[in-house]
Design an enzyme around this catalytic site. Structure first.
Site, PDB file in Angstrom:
ATOM      1  N   CYS A 356     -10.342   2.292   1.557  1.00 25.94           N
ATOM      2  CA  CYS A 356      -8.918   2.032   1.328  1.00 25.94           C
ATOM      3  C   CYS A 356      -8.120   3.137   2.025  1.00 25.94           C
ATOM      4  O   CYS A 356      -8.320   4.315   1.741  1.00 25.94           O
ATOM      5  CB  CYS A 356      -8.660   2.048  -0.178  1.00 25.94           C
ATOM      6  SG  CYS A 356      -6.957   2.360  -0.645  1.00 25.94           S
ATOM      7  N   CYS A 359      -6.090   5.516  -0.188  1.00 24.09           N
ATOM      8  CA  CYS A 359      -6.993   6.429  -0.912  1.00 24.09           C
ATOM      9  C   CYS A 359      -7.564   7.468   0.057  1.00 24.09           C
ATOM     10  O   CYS A 359      -7.749   8.629  -0.301  1.00 24.09           O
ATOM     11  CB  CYS A 359      -8.140   5.658  -1.563  1.00 24.09           C
ATOM     12  SG  CYS A 359      -7.624   4.183  -2.461  1.00 24.09           S
TER      13      CYS A 359
END
Length: 430
Positions: A356, A359
């Site tokens: 991600c 992230c």
């Protein structure tokens, strides 16, 4: 069961003279509001990052397709000229330093008349000198793939990135980099809970390393629980605290006693980074240092705020004593410090495996921030030698390291503040 039992974290912290209540009062009412204001300024909101580096440990094609995982880079005209040019135009001394650097670069170029072996040895030494105090795998910010990101427009929050991919990242960090005793079970089961892990019987430094990583993990989980996607309809998205998510990760009973330990590790991480801020004050106090964005009066105002925060950090009454680190036999201490540094560098490389992108961005920034804090704590003698005026050759921080250091501490400071919010919500549920 009384809901507030979920947060039975009070009193003294292991390996520290500090207690949780002192940190809460200091952070939530003194430091957090000022730090927040600083991090919203132009100097600190733009972070240059390469999110396209391939994962060096396994073939990773598992990019998160969820739209909340995406990171929106800045169009270059939105980034202030001063930051893009990376210049230090405020002082004659800084201009002289830039010229000296150019000269040093020219002189440092490898002499073509040397033999091939000698040339390679010289380059190896140069690389070693550049990296010997770094705890992080630095991003190549001059790569065409590196872009400026506005951190305020890409906040750290729940993205939906979870399951086997996210588990693989944390498992890799704990299993391979946390100095845990060999007989301990895996710290992360592929389900929701984590099995218990004991780090007693491990020397103070290795125990501290594990606690720093656990504290970072706890901090990230608090952010995800505090900024959870509560409503997603075509008309609006609503983010806010998710008590169930928080309790799954930190409730004493649900986590079989692990939750409070994770929260104590968060406070330990807070103290380590706070200590680094108090130690680095001489570097920022020099007149030659400026938070340069190109707006002279605003930059001076932000530098004053920065110094106010650092003096506040220094005034904290119960600092962590880093002299207990690497205090034994000199040879053993040097070996342990190097091991520590290489383990941490490895963790910063693992961040390029996070599927991600949002992230990945915050993972890279927070590991670079913690790496910079460790670099500061292990450079105390160099920082003490910084002259009041003139260049600081022995100890240097790049803009990247400065932005990462303060934003990473901002995340932990936010976590401590959010904990108070969760405590209040749980008490009102009684």
């Amino acid at each position: 069961r009384e809901p507030e039992l979920a947060l039975r974290v009070t009193g003294h912290l292991d390996d520290c003279t500090c207690d949780v209540e002192t940190i809460d009062a200091f952070n939530n009412y003194k430091l957090f509001p000022r730090l927040n204001e600083l991090l919203e300024s132009d100097y600190f909101r733009y972070y240059k990052v390469n999110l396209k580096k391939p994962c060096p440990f396994w073939n990773d094609n598992s990019h998160c397709g969820i739209r909340d995982c995406a990171v929106k880079p800045c169009p270059s005209d939105e980034v202030p000229d001063g930051i893009r040019s990376g210049s230090y135009k405020y002082s004659e001394e800084a201009n002289n330093l830039a010229e000296e650097c150019e000269e040093a670069k020219r002189l440092g170029a490898v002499d073509g008349s040397l033999s091939k072996e000698t040339q390679e040895a010289v380059l190896r030494w140069t690389r070693h000198d550049d990296s010997s105090d770094s705890f992080c795998e630095a991003d190549d910010i001059y790569s065409p793939d590196a872009e400026y990101v506005d951190l305020l427009l890409n906040p750290e929050r729940y993205t939906g990135y979870k399951g086997p991919d996210a588990w693989k990242i944390w498992n890799s960090i704990y299993e391979e980099n946390c100095f845990k005793p060999q007989n301990v079970k895996r710290p992360l089961a592929s389900g929701r809970g984590e099995s218990s892990i004991s780090v007693s019987g491990v020397c103070v430094e290795k125990r501290a390393f594990y606690k720093l990583v656990s504290g970072l993990h706890a901090s990230i989980n608090i952010h995800l629980s505090a900024r959870y996607l509560l409503q997603d309809t075509w008309s609006e998205k609503k983010w806010g605290p998710n008590i169930t998510e928080f309790q799954q990760r930190f409730d004493e009973v649900i986590t079989r006693g692990e939750g409070p330990r994770r929260l104590k590790n968060l406070y330990f991480l807070y103290l380590i980074e706070l200590r680094a801020l108090s130690k680095v004050l001489p570097f920022f106090e020099r007149p030659a240092f400026q938070l340069y964005t190109g707006n002279k009066s605003y930059d001076a105002e932000m530098k004053n705020l920065l110094l106010e925060i650092l003096h506040l950090a220094k005034s904290f009454p119960l600092h962590f004593d880093e002299n207990s680190f690497f205090a034994g036999n000199k040879k053993e201490a040097a070996k342990l410090k190097e091991e520590f540094r290489l383990h941490f560098k490895n963790i910063s490389k693992i961040m390029d495996c996070v599927g991600c992108f949002k992230c990945r961005l915050w993972g890279k920034l927070q590991t670079q921030g913690l790496g910079t804090a460790l670099k500061i704590l292990f450079s105390e003698s160099l920082i003490e030698k910084i002259p009041e005026s003139g260049p600081s050759y022995g100890f240097q921080l790049t803009r990247q390291e400065i932005v990462a250091l303060f934003n990473a501490f901002g995340r932990i400071s936010t976590s401590v503040r959010e904990l108070e919010n969760f405590r209040n919500i749980l008490q009102n549920m009684r």
